[in-house]
Design a protein around this motif. Structure first.
Motif, PDB file in Angstrom:
ATOM      1  N   LYS A  25     -13.758   8.670  -2.469  1.00  0.00           N
ATOM      2  CA  LYS A  25     -15.188   8.933  -2.272  1.00  0.00           C
ATOM      3  C   LYS A  25     -15.738   9.794  -3.411  1.00  0.00           C
ATOM      4  N   PHE A  29     -18.531   8.899  -6.198  1.00  0.00           N
ATOM      5  CA  PHE A  29     -19.655   9.818  -6.407  1.00  0.00           C
ATOM      6  C   PHE A  29     -19.849  10.116  -7.894  1.00  0.00           C
ATOM      7  N   ALA A  57     -32.072  11.713  -0.160  1.00  0.00           N
ATOM      8  CA  ALA A  57     -30.655  12.055  -0.056  1.00  0.00           C
ATOM      9  C   ALA A  57     -29.825  10.789   0.131  1.00  0.00           C
ATOM     10  N   SER A  58     -30.204   9.977   1.124  1.00  0.00           N
ATOM     11  CA  SER A  58     -29.421   8.777   1.425  1.00  0.00           C
ATOM     12  C   SER A  58     -30.320   7.723   2.062  1.00  0.00           C
ATOM     13  N   SER A  87     -26.676  10.421  -2.413  1.00  0.00           N
ATOM     14  CA  SER A  87     -25.492   9.845  -1.764  1.00  0.00           C
ATOM     15  C   SER A  87     -25.162   8.452  -2.282  1.00  0.00           C
ATOM     16  N   SER A  89     -23.519   6.175  -0.681  1.00  0.00           N
ATOM     17  CA  SER A  89     -23.654   5.192   0.395  1.00  0.00           C
ATOM     18  C   SER A  89     -25.085   4.669   0.464  1.00  0.00           C
ATOM     19  N   TYR A  91     -27.300   4.730  -2.068  1.00  0.00           N
ATOM     20  CA  TYR A  91     -27.535   3.990  -3.317  1.00  0.00           C
ATOM     21  C   TYR A  91     -26.939   2.584  -3.227  1.00  0.00           C
ATOM     22  N   TYR A 107     -29.001   7.331  -9.586  1.00  0.00           N
ATOM     23  CA  TYR A 107     -28.433   8.525  -8.971  1.00  0.00           C
ATOM     24  C   TYR A 107     -29.151   9.748  -9.520  1.00  0.00           C
ATOM     25  N   ASP A 134     -34.013  17.238   0.757  1.00  0.00           N
ATOM     26  CA  ASP A 134     -33.038  17.287  -0.343  1.00  0.00           C
ATOM     27  C   ASP A 134     -33.691  17.833  -1.616  1.00  0.00           C
TER      28      ASP A 134
END
Length: 417
Positions: A25, A29, A57-58, A87, A89, A91, A107, A134
């Motif tokens: 993970k 990242f 954020a996500s 995050s 996930s 993206y 990102y 965020d």
């Protein structure tokens, strides 16, 4: 505190690189952020016009941003739209599919001072929206040095956030740097007033706009419709092991229903374990044919869930027993009563408590209470009241995106004068 913050983000990239081989993970990242400035520069060379930057954020925050992006594009079609994610996930999910209103997805670099300045320098946005919470100090400070308007939208404040903790005075600088803050609820507005911030207004939750839009034009799923064949359907969204532990006995007791289950974890192991305990015939969507006589259908892909609620008589949304409740507004957008686990942190998921007060959300703690609620919803009178409550609650909360965009246009007009 500012010195410690800068020091942290000066050393953390090197530490993360050292730890990278030990975590897939973390590797993902970091890999996503490789060459972020080069890619951003190439995009800006190909798109030199004015643009708005949204940071999320996500995935959940992106869903809140989508109605705002659509409203802004409708008002200014020529304006480019860039969305940054923290995050991977979020993206990954968005980057896999065409996003008609987006011109670029990226990102966000870690909040090192030089990186924040470089990101803003390359992007050169005309206006910026941070979504929900965020907030990153050096990126925001870089924007303010360039006198770029910055807004916080869908703000939902809680006492346990960094703005109000031991180092609250430092992190509150991110709030006070905003040109305007749009809150989801009155409590957040009151909390801002308590710390002396007054450039704020209650706009509401843009997710209501989003779920209403999805419900108005859901994806056509003729294969699912044929399979349901008029039977009552329960859609289980974002199911975790803790959710299935109390759901499986209910599933086994209701063979006349069609059960659509979208697991949080799409790997085969959880679905295989659940299949062994489910007495009804099951199938996975990836290997399923409409002619199959299964009563339980596992959705082993991403992207279908929000539209699947169109078939639901009742929905169950998972996550409350674990890391956090998933989106209960999606089924409510279809006027579908929703059941969910007992929420541990109600301030983090205010919609859960409010849905219960409205009469369209139902919290359960165990297998017994789940069965009791389900039996109640099988009563036509209570069920119809719940459906009406869901429809009325969503309808009464529409328009947040339009309120935000109208206020932003007003503020920018004053700024330009």
């Amino acid at each position: 505190m500012k010195l410690l913050y800068r020091l942290f983000f000066s050393v953390i990239p090197g530490i993360l690189i050292l730890l990278k081989p030990f975590s897939s993970k973390l590797s993902h990242f970091l890999e996503g952020r490789r060459h972020v400035f080069t890619k951003l520069g190439k995009f800006r060379d190909s798109f030199p016009g004015a643009l708005a930057w949204f940071h999320v954020a996500s995935l959940g925050e992106y869903e809140q941003a989508r109605p705002l992006i659509a409203a802004l594009k409708a008002k200014r079609p020529e304006l480019g739209i860039v969305v940054s994610f923290f995050s991977p996930s979020g993206y990954d999910h968005v980057a896999k599919k065409p996003q008609p209103n987006l011109d670029y997805i990226t990102y966000l670099p870690l909040d090192k001072k030089s990186w924040g300045q470089k990101f803003v320098q390359i992007l050169k946005p005309e206006l910026v929206f941070f979504v929900k919470y965020d907030l990153w100090y050096h990126h925001i400070q870089a924007l303010k040095k360039q006198s770029i308007p910055v807004f916080l939208v869908a703000a939902s404040l809680r006492e346990d956030q960094s703005f109000f903790g031991a180092f609250g005075s430092f992190f509150r600088q991110n709030l006070f740097a905003m040109d305007w803050i749009f809150t989801q609820n009155k409590k957040s507005l009151d909390m801002l007033k308590q710390i002396g911030y007054t450039q704020a207004s209650l706009a509401g939750d843009t997710r209501f706009d989003r779920v209403a839009s999805t419900a108005a034009e859901p994806k056509k799923m003729q294969d699912i419709k044929n399979w349901t064949n008029g039977r009552p359907v329960v859609v289980v969204g974002s199911a975790w092991e803790e959710d299935m532990a109390i759901l499986i006995p209910l599933i086994n007791s209701r063979p006349d229903y069609r059960w659509i289950i979208a697991p949080h974890d799409l790997s085969p192991e959880p679905m295989d374990r659940w299949t062994e305990r489910i007495q009804l015939t099951t199938a996975k969507y990836s290997k399923w044919g409409q002619v199959d006589s299964n009563s339980v259908l596992f959705i082993d892909n991403i992207g279908m869930l929000s539209s699947l609620y169109q078939f639901a008589k009742i929905a169950y949304v998972g996550g409350a027993f674990g890391k956090g409740l998933h989106n209960i507004l999606e089924p409510l957008g279809f006027g579908c009563p929703v059941i969910f686990g007992k929420v541990k942190n109600t301030s983090k998921f205010p919609e859960a408590e409010q849905s219960q007060l409205e009469g369209c959300g139902f919290s359960v703690a165990d297998e017994r209470s789940l069965t009791e609620v389900f039996v109640q919803l099988e009563n036509p009178e209570l069920y119809n009241r719940s459906v009406f409550s869901a429809q009325n609650w969503v309808k009464s909360n529409l328009g947040a995106a339009d309120r935000v965009i109208a206020k932003v246009a007003e503020l920018i007009s004053k700024h330009e004068r």
